[in-house]
Design a protein around this motif. Structure first.
Motif, PDB file in Angstrom:
ATOM      1  N   GLU A   1     -46.713 -13.276 -59.023  1.00 54.01           N
ATOM      2  CA  GLU A   1     -45.989 -14.546 -59.104  1.00 54.01           C
ATOM      3  C   GLU A   1     -45.566 -14.850 -60.536  1.00 54.01           C
ATOM      4  N   LEU A   2     -46.443 -14.579 -61.479  1.00 51.67           N
ATOM      5  CA  LEU A   2     -46.127 -14.808 -62.884  1.00 51.67           C
ATOM      6  C   LEU A   2     -44.989 -13.903 -63.342  1.00 51.67           C
TER       7      LEU A   2
ATOM      8  N   LYS B   1     -42.589 -12.773 -61.502  1.00 47.88           N
ATOM      9  CA  LYS B   1     -41.356 -13.324 -60.916  1.00 47.88           C
ATOM     10  C   LYS B   1     -40.817 -14.450 -61.787  1.00 47.88           C
ATOM     11  N   ILE B   2     -41.714 -15.313 -62.241  1.00 46.95           N
ATOM     12  CA  ILE B   2     -41.311 -16.427 -63.103  1.00 46.95           C
ATOM     13  C   ILE B   2     -40.725 -15.901 -64.409  1.00 46.95           C
ATOM     14  N   LEU B   3     -41.360 -14.897 -64.987  1.00 48.35           N
ATOM     15  CA  LEU B   3     -40.895 -14.335 -66.255  1.00 48.35           C
ATOM     16  C   LEU B   3     -39.531 -13.673 -66.103  1.00 48.35           C
TER      17      LEU B   3
ATOM     18  N   GLN C   1     -37.206 -14.647 -64.152  1.00 46.62           N
ATOM     19  CA  GLN C   1     -36.218 -15.714 -64.024  1.00 46.62           C
ATOM     20  C   GLN C   1     -35.961 -16.416 -65.359  1.00 46.62           C
ATOM     21  N   ASP C   2     -36.994 -16.523 -66.174  1.00 49.77           N
ATOM     22  CA  ASP C   2     -36.859 -17.260 -67.436  1.00 49.77           C
ATOM     23  C   ASP C   2     -37.738 -16.597 -68.497  1.00 49.77           C
TER      24      ASP C   2
ATOM     25  N   LYS D   1     -40.260 -18.252 -71.132  1.00 49.20           N
ATOM     26  CA  LYS D   1     -41.625 -18.657 -70.800  1.00 49.20           C
ATOM     27  C   LYS D   1     -42.653 -17.590 -71.173  1.00 49.20           C
TER      28      LYS D   1
ATOM     29  N   SER E   1     -46.707 -17.596 -71.047  1.00 48.80           N
ATOM     30  CA  SER E   1     -47.212 -16.899 -69.870  1.00 48.80           C
ATOM     31  C   SER E   1     -47.869 -15.559 -70.200  1.00 48.80           C
TER      32      SER E   1
END
Length: 76
Positions: free
Chosen positions: A33-34, A36-38, A40-41, A44, A48
């Motif tokens: 999940e982390l 995926k976030i990275l 996208q942006d 972060k 992160s």
């Protein structure tokens, strides 16, 4: 553990293995999940990155615990 309830060594090992597997599953899920976030942006990453490192450390410790348990079992 309550009074009167004793756990034998096999049950203890099974419980330990289950706990390690659960920890690994949770850490793996959180790491995915982390990531995926990275993706996208990337801004972060500074915040992160240390979190991802902690998840990887958890996976590393879980691997070490499994190896130790396997070693103990094989010695029996």
């Amino acid at each position: 553990m309550g009074k009167g309830k004793r756990i034998n060594s096999e049950q203890f090992v099974e419980e330990a293995i289950d706990n390690v597997r659960n920890d690994r599953a949770i850490a793996s899920t959180l790491l995915v999940e982390l990531l995926k976030i990275l993706k996208q942006d990337e801004t972060k990453h500074q915040h992160s990155g240390p979190v991802a490192a902690k998840y990887l450390e958890t996976l590393q410790r879980s691997n070490e615990q499994l190896v130790k348990l396997a070693s103990l079992i094989s010695k029996k």
